[in-house]
Write a protein that holds these residues in place. Sequence first.
Motif, PDB file in Angstrom:
ATOM      1  N   ARG A 193      49.709  40.660  41.806  1.00 40.51           N
ATOM      2  CA  ARG A 193      50.367  40.069  40.636  1.00 40.51           C
ATOM      3  C   ARG A 193      50.123  40.907  39.376  1.00 40.51           C
ATOM      4  N   LEU A 194      48.949  41.528  39.298  1.00 33.45           N
ATOM      5  CA  LEU A 194      48.663  42.367  38.129  1.00 33.45           C
ATOM      6  C   LEU A 194      49.666  43.504  38.020  1.00 33.45           C
ATOM      7  N   VAL A 195      49.846  44.242  39.110  1.00 31.79           N
ATOM      8  CA  VAL A 195      50.675  45.453  39.022  1.00 31.79           C
ATOM      9  C   VAL A 195      52.157  45.164  39.205  1.00 31.79           C
ATOM     10  N   ALA A 196      52.507  44.071  39.895  1.00 29.57           N
ATOM     11  CA  ALA A 196      53.926  43.798  40.117  1.00 29.57           C
ATOM     12  C   ALA A 196      54.480  42.783  39.120  1.00 29.57           C
ATOM     13  N   LEU A 243      37.414  54.455  39.202  1.00 27.20           N
ATOM     14  CA  LEU A 243      37.770  53.034  39.202  1.00 27.20           C
ATOM     15  C   LEU A 243      37.344  52.357  40.493  1.00 27.20           C
ATOM     16  N   ARG A 244      37.594  53.040  41.608  1.00 29.17           N
ATOM     17  CA  ARG A 244      37.272  52.431  42.895  1.00 29.17           C
ATOM     18  C   ARG A 244      35.774  52.176  42.984  1.00 29.17           C
ATOM     19  N   GLU A 245      34.997  53.183  42.606  1.00 26.62           N
ATOM     20  CA  GLU A 245      33.543  53.046  42.748  1.00 26.62           C
ATOM     21  C   GLU A 245      32.968  52.012  41.791  1.00 26.62           C
ATOM     22  N   HIS A 246      33.454  52.003  40.566  1.00 29.62           N
ATOM     23  CA  HIS A 246      32.802  51.153  39.569  1.00 29.62           C
ATOM     24  C   HIS A 246      33.459  49.798  39.374  1.00 29.62           C
ATOM     25  N   PHE A 254      55.924  55.766  45.549  1.00 27.87           N
ATOM     26  CA  PHE A 254      56.009  54.372  45.112  1.00 27.87           C
ATOM     27  C   PHE A 254      54.784  54.007  44.278  1.00 27.87           C
ATOM     28  N   ALA A 255      53.626  54.423  44.743  1.00 26.42           N
ATOM     29  CA  ALA A 255      52.403  54.125  44.001  1.00 26.42           C
ATOM     30  C   ALA A 255      52.470  54.737  42.602  1.00 26.42           C
ATOM     31  N   GLU A 256      52.986  55.940  42.509  1.00 25.12           N
ATOM     32  CA  GLU A 256      53.093  56.579  41.188  1.00 25.12           C
ATOM     33  C   GLU A 256      54.074  55.814  40.297  1.00 25.12           C
ATOM     34  N   LEU A 257      55.151  55.325  40.898  1.00 23.59           N
ATOM     35  CA  LEU A 257      56.108  54.541  40.117  1.00 23.59           C
ATOM     36  C   LEU A 257      55.464  53.249  39.642  1.00 23.59           C
ATOM     37  N   VAL A 258      54.754  52.577  40.533  1.00 22.95           N
ATOM     38  CA  VAL A 258      54.038  51.364  40.147  1.00 22.95           C
ATOM     39  C   VAL A 258      53.065  51.683  39.008  1.00 22.95           C
ATOM     40  N   GLY A 259      52.402  52.808  39.137  1.00 24.56           N
ATOM     41  CA  GLY A 259      51.472  53.230  38.096  1.00 24.56           C
ATOM     42  C   GLY A 259      52.166  53.406  36.763  1.00 24.56           C
ATOM     43  N   GLN A 260      53.274  54.118  36.785  1.00 25.22           N
ATOM     44  CA  GLN A 260      54.003  54.350  35.542  1.00 25.22           C
ATOM     45  C   GLN A 260      54.518  53.035  34.958  1.00 25.22           C
ATOM     46  N   ALA A 261      54.868  52.105  35.835  1.00 21.54           N
ATOM     47  CA  ALA A 261      55.393  50.815  35.377  1.00 21.54           C
ATOM     48  C   ALA A 261      54.382  50.071  34.510  1.00 21.54           C
ATOM     49  N   VAL A 319      44.746  46.735  29.957  1.00 23.15           N
ATOM     50  CA  VAL A 319      44.127  48.061  29.952  1.00 23.15           C
ATOM     51  C   VAL A 319      43.774  48.470  31.376  1.00 23.15           C
ATOM     52  N   PHE A 320      43.193  47.540  32.111  1.00 16.13           N
ATOM     53  CA  PHE A 320      42.834  47.834  33.491  1.00 16.13           C
ATOM     54  C   PHE A 320      44.066  48.228  34.304  1.00 16.13           C
ATOM     55  N   ALA A 321      45.149  47.510  34.100  1.00 15.16           N
ATOM     56  CA  ALA A 321      46.379  47.832  34.825  1.00 15.16           C
ATOM     57  C   ALA A 321      46.852  49.243  34.489  1.00 15.16           C
ATOM     58  N   GLU A 322      46.736  49.614  33.226  1.00 14.89           N
ATOM     59  CA  GLU A 322      47.144  50.969  32.844  1.00 14.89           C
ATOM     60  C   GLU A 322      46.241  52.019  33.493  1.00 14.89           C
ATOM     61  N   LEU A 323      44.961  51.697  33.577  1.00 13.61           N
ATOM     62  CA  LEU A 323      44.037  52.627  34.241  1.00 13.61           C
ATOM     63  C   LEU A 323      44.371  52.759  35.718  1.00 13.61           C
ATOM     64  N   VAL A 324      44.619  51.628  36.358  1.00 14.14           N
ATOM     65  CA  VAL A 324      45.029  51.667  37.764  1.00 14.14           C
ATOM     66  C   VAL A 324      46.300  52.491  37.899  1.00 14.14           C
ATOM     67  N   GLY A 325      47.211  52.304  36.960  1.00 11.62           N
ATOM     68  CA  GLY A 325      48.448  53.072  36.983  1.00 11.62           C
ATOM     69  C   GLY A 325      48.184  54.563  36.894  1.00 11.62           C
ATOM     70  N   GLN A 326      47.354  54.954  35.949  1.00  9.53           N
ATOM     71  CA  GLN A 326      47.044  56.374  35.789  1.00  9.53           C
ATOM     72  C   GLN A 326      46.333  56.917  37.022  1.00  9.53           C
ATOM     73  N   ALA A 327      45.527  56.075  37.648  1.00  5.90           N
ATOM     74  CA  ALA A 327      44.794  56.518  38.848  1.00  5.90           C
ATOM     75  C   ALA A 327      45.731  56.958  39.961  1.00  5.90           C
ATOM     76  N   GLN A 328      46.959  56.462  39.934  1.00  7.49           N
ATOM     77  CA  GLN A 328      47.905  56.829  40.982  1.00  7.49           C
ATOM     78  C   GLN A 328      48.283  58.303  40.928  1.00  7.49           C
ATOM     79  N   SER A 329      48.037  58.953  39.808  1.00  7.75           N
ATOM     80  CA  SER A 329      48.337  60.383  39.752  1.00  7.75           C
ATOM     81  C   SER A 329      47.153  61.185  39.230  1.00  7.75           C
ATOM     82  N   ASP A 330      45.966  60.582  39.284  1.00  6.23           N
ATOM     83  CA  ASP A 330      44.783  61.280  38.796  1.00  6.23           C
ATOM     84  C   ASP A 330      43.593  60.905  39.673  1.00  6.23           C
ATOM     85  N   PRO A 331      43.279  61.756  40.662  1.00  6.30           N
ATOM     86  CA  PRO A 331      42.260  61.424  41.652  1.00  6.30           C
ATOM     87  C   PRO A 331      40.893  61.131  41.041  1.00  6.30           C
TER      88      PRO A 331
END
Lengths: 201, 201, 201, 201
Positions: D175-178, D130-133, C113-120, D112-124
Amino acid sequence: MPNGHNNNERFGATPGRPRSEQSKTAVLRTTSRLLREVGLSAMTTEQIAAQSGTSKATIYKWWHNKFAVAVEAFLSELHTESADPDTGSAVRDFGLVLRGVMRFYDSEGGRVFAELVGQAQSDPVIEVELREHLIQSRRDVGRKIWSRGVERGELRADVDVEIALDLIFGPAMYRLVASHDPLDDATADAVIAAVMRGLAR
Amino acid sequence: MPNGHNNNERFGATPGRPRSEQSKTAVLRTTSRLLREVGLSAMTTEQIAAQSGTSKATIYKWWHNKFAVAVEAFLSELHTESADPDTGSAVRDFGLVLRGVMRFYDSEGGRVFAELVGQAQSDPVIEVELREHLIQSRRDVGRKIWSRGVERGELRADVDVEIALDLIFGPAMYRLVASHDPLDDATADAVIAAVMRGLAR
Amino acid sequence: MPNGHNNNERFGATPGRPRSEQSKTAVLRTTSRLLREVGLSAMTTEQIAAQSGTSKATIYKWWHNKFAVAVEAFLSELHTESADPDTGSAVRDFGLVLRGVMRFYDSEGGRVFAELVGQAQSDPVIEVELREHLIQSRRDVGRKIWSRGVERGELRADVDVEIALDLIFGPAMYRLVASHDPLDDATADAVIAAVMRGLAR
Amino acid sequence: MPNGHNNNERFGATPGRPRSEQSKTAVLRTTSRLLREVGLSAMTTEQIAAQSGTSKATIYKWWHNKFAVAVEAFLSELHTESADPDTGSAVRDFGLVLRGVMRFYDSEGGRVFAELVGQAQSDPVIEVELREHLIQSRRDVGRKIWSRGVERGELRADVDVEIALDLIFGPAMYRLVASHDPLDDATADAVIAAVMRGLAR
DNA sequence: GAATAAACGAGACGGTACGTCTCGTCTTATG
DNA sequence: CATAAGACGAGACGTACCGTCTCGTTTATTC
């Protein structure tokens, strides 16, 4: 340790630090080893720099590219270059020379030479270098043997010496680059025998 | 090599979209042109893809690398491969064949061939391909001429045919890769004359 | 759009071969497995096709891309979607729902789900799909619980329900995508307790 | 302009050419622009290289991939990072901070931040970065505000600060991600009001 | 002995081609 | 006509090597 007598032949030294002979020989030695170990195309300038303890900048300062280094390294190892046997018989002389050529082509150095010849097909600088220092020096020896043979009446005076040299050395180069048949003493002897007597009855 | 002459030898088609002959010929044609225009080493896979309207992926699917494409493109252009003149005289036959070889080596295609031979020195796959399709096919013609000449009593039966072929074709290859002297009809004639009569008196 | 119940429910059969339900379920099942095994971003359309025994063309015929397949596969597994506990206490209801949400987010499916949210975040189609089928359906349950709580006098009528739902569900999503703290029952309980009583004295 | 103070602060310079600050800033600046113009997923490493006047090799030398560049470029633009208002009232402080967060999330940078958060879901790697900074630095400000509020007796001492921060910041991230509802000042105020007083009567 | 000059090592740089990968489309024969 | 198989064009990826450059250091000559 550096330039005992390197630059400025007589007087008037160039200002600045002189070229390090140590670096030069380290580069050439390392290159020779790499040519044997990995071959010309796989060898990189970075390898030469790292393994010789020099830097890429130094290499590029003194040589155009890795091929120029390779040519010089290759030539610097061929110390006993193109000896003229001069046994009193042109046929025997050519036989000895051709045996030497084939033995060399069949050796580790022969593979390196083949790679250099290969590279020369798309690099005019190498092509000139190889022709002047390897091809012609060998042919020069051949010309001496030929003229002695003609003088002694062993060989036909009406044959163009350049054609004659092509007949003698051509088959070796042909086998080197086409790899269709082995390079050995028996082949050298057979080539000399056949080319001397001719193929027609 | 995937399906030399395409799918379903007799019956039973392969599933899926068949290989596009159009792409294949476009690639080979473009490669032939690029070989003439920029040479083997300067030609890039990306150029072939862009100028042929195909993609790099398609090229890499069917060929190992640009050299494999070059070999096939080169071979596909040599349609009138190695004709056997069969004039009734082995000497004349060899003369005609060697003239053809030298003319080819001296042409634009000859430069390409030299580059391929050069690349073969560090690429075993190309080396085999060239030997099988260019070197041996030419020698096969030579062997036929040779055996006819021996049967007719024109040529010495006691000479190894492989050595004889090296004497005939070696000088041409030697001049091609060493570039020390020209490749022309006069040279071809002189080589044939000398090698037939022999160099010794 | 992946027509949940497309062709001819009742009457009027379309000509030609009808869509294979077998293929559809095979695709969705395989995709679900791949989502767990390799994750959304590492999963490829080719894998889905190969492992489901279908073809890429079929997949692209019915779905926009692998993400659309993933969304549908993901949704098809959430059978017990968003149950409303209705225990008679809104606080207890929200506690149970939030526990369920956090348990799910903390599971294998939560990672998907998190990955889907990410892709969204960079794919509007997925964003809409997720919001409509996952976000809003969960909020719909929350709205029911909320209105029951207000009616019963348990909850403040002067608070905007959308804000209230954000307070309840926001922390879970926050922890899911930011991974700064765990998702567990204790957290769910603490969130519900704190949000209900308020943070100020 | 070379290393003002980069390598080894005091003495003992690192050998070799120092890293070009010019290239670094050119890469980051170009990346920032591209993030706004085309977004994270559409941006390519080749674009960054070409438009910043650097090369792909240089980029890959200093960053793992385009996402790492994006994170650094993104962070380098957030100069006035997470200011602590410290007005004397924790509620007012949180209100100001949350308004800032929501305004940022609602801006170009928020996408942009939302896209970064999104990418973080599949890129540790990105996830940690992101979490640290970004996540923790914001929460650090929140922790200061919280402890001042507790000391002043404004806030409940019996609530876990981490839970409290989730209640305050969670809805914004949600609200940002959903994208189910807007991010604005009114929402920020409503969230703060509701979370402070609590939802239950 | 200080200043000048050049070569040196280390290594970062821009450039470019490589060969791989995934995407989404297409072209076959089969059912 | 939908399908499985799989070839295709497009284009980004990350790697490798090239030859150049920019540092600070070292080694000589010249003043």
